[in-house]
Design a protein around this motif. Structure first.
Motif, PDB file in Angstrom:
ATOM      1  N   VAL A  87       4.795 -16.551   8.710  1.00 30.04           N
ATOM      2  CA  VAL A  87       4.703 -15.454   9.674  1.00 30.04           C
ATOM      3  C   VAL A  87       4.973 -14.148   8.949  1.00 30.04           C
ATOM      4  CG1 VAL A  87       5.634 -14.476  11.795  1.00 30.04           C
ATOM      5  CG2 VAL A  87       5.464 -16.963  11.540  1.00 30.04           C
ATOM      6  N   GLN A  88       4.066 -13.215   9.091  1.00 28.17           N
ATOM      7  CA  GLN A  88       4.292 -11.932   8.442  1.00 28.17           C
ATOM      8  C   GLN A  88       3.399 -10.858   9.063  1.00 28.17           C
ATOM      9  OE1 GLN A  88       3.252 -11.923   4.282  1.00 28.17           O
ATOM     10  NE2 GLN A  88       1.186 -12.679   4.621  1.00 28.17           N
ATOM     11  N   VAL A  89       3.794  -9.598   8.795  1.00 23.01           N
ATOM     12  CA  VAL A  89       2.953  -8.458   9.122  1.00 23.01           C
ATOM     13  C   VAL A  89       2.761  -7.660   7.851  1.00 23.01           C
ATOM     14  CG1 VAL A  89       3.616  -8.342  11.552  1.00 23.01           C
ATOM     15  CG2 VAL A  89       4.950  -7.093   9.860  1.00 23.01           C
ATOM     16  N   VAL A  90       1.556  -7.135   7.683  1.00 20.79           N
ATOM     17  CA  VAL A  90       1.220  -6.402   6.465  1.00 20.79           C
ATOM     18  C   VAL A  90       0.542  -5.098   6.846  1.00 20.79           C
ATOM     19  CG1 VAL A  90      -0.086  -6.422   4.316  1.00 20.79           C
ATOM     20  CG2 VAL A  90       0.943  -8.537   5.161  1.00 20.79           C
ATOM     21  N   GLU A  91       1.130  -3.984   6.376  1.00 19.03           N
ATOM     22  CA  GLU A  91       0.560  -2.675   6.650  1.00 19.03           C
ATOM     23  C   GLU A  91      -0.406  -2.251   5.552  1.00 19.03           C
ATOM     24  OE1 GLU A  91       5.084  -2.259   7.643  1.00 19.03           O
ATOM     25  OE2 GLU A  91       3.813  -3.187   6.113  1.00 19.03           O
ATOM     26  N   SER A  92      -1.338  -1.410   5.918  1.00 18.22           N
ATOM     27  CA  SER A  92      -2.249  -0.812   4.950  1.00 18.22           C
ATOM     28  C   SER A  92      -2.811   0.470   5.546  1.00 18.22           C
ATOM     29  CB  SER A  92      -3.385  -1.780   4.596  1.00 18.22           C
ATOM     30  OG  SER A  92      -4.147  -2.089   5.748  1.00 18.22           O
ATOM     31  N   GLY A  93      -3.510   1.244   4.711  1.00 23.14           N
ATOM     32  CA  GLY A  93      -4.198   2.426   5.202  1.00 23.14           C
ATOM     33  C   GLY A  93      -3.562   3.755   4.855  1.00 23.14           C
ATOM     34  N   GLY A  94      -2.400   3.741   4.229  1.00 27.77           N
ATOM     35  CA  GLY A  94      -1.758   4.993   3.872  1.00 27.77           C
ATOM     36  C   GLY A  94      -2.510   5.707   2.754  1.00 27.77           C
ATOM     37  N   GLY A  95      -2.079   6.947   2.478  1.00 28.17           N
ATOM     38  CA  GLY A  95      -2.713   7.709   1.419  1.00 28.17           C
ATOM     39  C   GLY A  95      -2.278   9.154   1.431  1.00 28.17           C
ATOM     40  N   LEU A  96      -2.969   9.943   0.633  1.00 30.83           N
ATOM     41  CA  LEU A  96      -2.707  11.381   0.527  1.00 30.83           C
ATOM     42  C   LEU A  96      -3.810  12.136   1.261  1.00 30.83           C
ATOM     43  CD1 LEU A  96      -1.323  13.898  -0.743  1.00 30.83           C
ATOM     44  CD2 LEU A  96      -2.790  13.535  -2.747  1.00 30.83           C
ATOM     45  N   VAL A  97      -3.420  12.974   2.220  1.00 32.47           N
ATOM     46  CA  VAL A  97      -4.384  13.756   2.984  1.00 32.47           C
ATOM     47  C   VAL A  97      -3.889  15.191   3.115  1.00 32.47           C
ATOM     48  CG1 VAL A  97      -5.300  11.835   4.315  1.00 32.47           C
ATOM     49  CG2 VAL A  97      -3.333  13.095   5.185  1.00 32.47           C
ATOM     50  N   PRO A  98      -4.798  16.154   3.256  1.00 28.29           N
ATOM     51  CA  PRO A  98      -4.368  17.539   3.464  1.00 28.29           C
ATOM     52  C   PRO A  98      -3.910  17.746   4.897  1.00 28.29           C
ATOM     53  CG  PRO A  98      -6.743  17.405   3.534  1.00 28.29           C
ATOM     54  CD  PRO A  98      -6.249  16.029   3.159  1.00 28.29           C
ATOM     55  N   PRO A  99      -3.147  18.802   5.143  1.00 28.77           N
ATOM     56  CA  PRO A  99      -2.763  19.121   6.526  1.00 28.77           C
ATOM     57  C   PRO A  99      -4.000  19.235   7.414  1.00 28.77           C
ATOM     58  CG  PRO A  99      -1.497  20.443   5.000  1.00 28.77           C
ATOM     59  CD  PRO A  99      -2.519  19.719   4.180  1.00 28.77           C
ATOM     60  N   GLY A 100      -3.875  18.677   8.612  1.00 28.25           N
ATOM     61  CA  GLY A 100      -5.004  18.653   9.535  1.00 28.25           C
ATOM     62  C   GLY A 100      -5.880  17.432   9.403  1.00 28.25           C
ATOM     63  N   GLY A 101      -5.638  16.635   8.384  1.00 28.51           N
ATOM     64  CA  GLY A 101      -6.454  15.450   8.152  1.00 28.51           C
ATOM     65  C   GLY A 101      -6.064  14.272   9.019  1.00 28.51           C
ATOM     66  N   SER A 102      -6.761  13.148   8.800  1.00 25.97           N
ATOM     67  CA  SER A 102      -6.555  11.948   9.592  1.00 25.97           C
ATOM     68  C   SER A 102      -6.437  10.719   8.698  1.00 25.97           C
ATOM     69  CB  SER A 102      -7.736  11.738  10.552  1.00 25.97           C
ATOM     70  OG  SER A 102      -7.836  12.784  11.483  1.00 25.97           O
ATOM     71  N   LEU A 103      -5.762   9.723   9.206  1.00 21.37           N
ATOM     72  CA  LEU A 103      -5.664   8.414   8.572  1.00 21.37           C
ATOM     73  C   LEU A 103      -5.596   7.375   9.679  1.00 21.37           C
ATOM     74  CD1 LEU A 103      -2.963   8.813   5.749  1.00 21.37           C
ATOM     75  CD2 LEU A 103      -5.391   8.293   5.400  1.00 21.37           C
ATOM     76  N   ARG A 104      -5.993   6.152   9.344  1.00 27.13           N
ATOM     77  CA  ARG A 104      -5.775   5.042  10.261  1.00 27.13           C
ATOM     78  C   ARG A 104      -4.975   3.963   9.532  1.00 27.13           C
ATOM     79  NH1 ARG A 104      -9.965   1.001  13.379  1.00 27.13           N
ATOM     80  NH2 ARG A 104     -10.163   0.141  11.271  1.00 27.13           N
ATOM     81  N   LEU A 105      -3.793   3.688  10.055  1.00 22.34           N
ATOM     82  CA  LEU A 105      -2.950   2.646   9.496  1.00 22.34           C
ATOM     83  C   LEU A 105      -3.220   1.335  10.221  1.00 22.34           C
ATOM     84  CD1 LEU A 105       0.466   4.549   9.213  1.00 22.34           C
ATOM     85  CD2 LEU A 105      -1.512   4.566   7.666  1.00 22.34           C
TER      86      LEU A 105
END
Length: 115
Positions: A1-19
């Protein structure tokens, strides 16, 4: 049983990411899943929560209107859409799932907002 995160990164202000928070060994639709974040030198703080696949969601005031939490039962994944990112959102983001009386932490994914 586990959970694994992904999707982080470097973005400029105002940008978007999906984790993403992918679960194995249990169904997100039966869990209480929370995204937390922790910036250097600060305590871990609540960001957003989704209960039983989306029956209820909650957000920290600091992210309301900018972040959206959602679940996909087909892929057994919880997503956190981050929009209009600010430097103050820079932190390591962690996924925590509570199911069947137990809680499971992921290893975290780093989000850095900088120009």
């Amino acid at each position: 049983v586990q959970v694994v995160e992904s999707g982080g990164g470097l973005v400029p202000p105002g940008g978007s990411l999906r984790l993403s928070c992918a679960a194995s060994g249990f169904a997100f639709s039966r869990s209480d899943t929370i995204w937390y974040r922790q910036a250097p030198g600060k305590a871990r703080e609540f960001v957003a929560r989704i209960v039983n696949g989306g029956v209820r969601t909650n957000y920290a005031d600091s992210v309301k209107g900018r972040f959206t939490i959602s679940g996909d039962n087909d892929t057994n994944t919880v997503y956190l859409q981050l929009n209009i990112l600010k430097p103050a959102d820079t932190a390591k983001y962690y996924c925590y799932s509570a199911v069947g009386g137990r809680g499971y932490w992921g290893q975290g994914t780093q989000v850095t907002v900088s120009s």
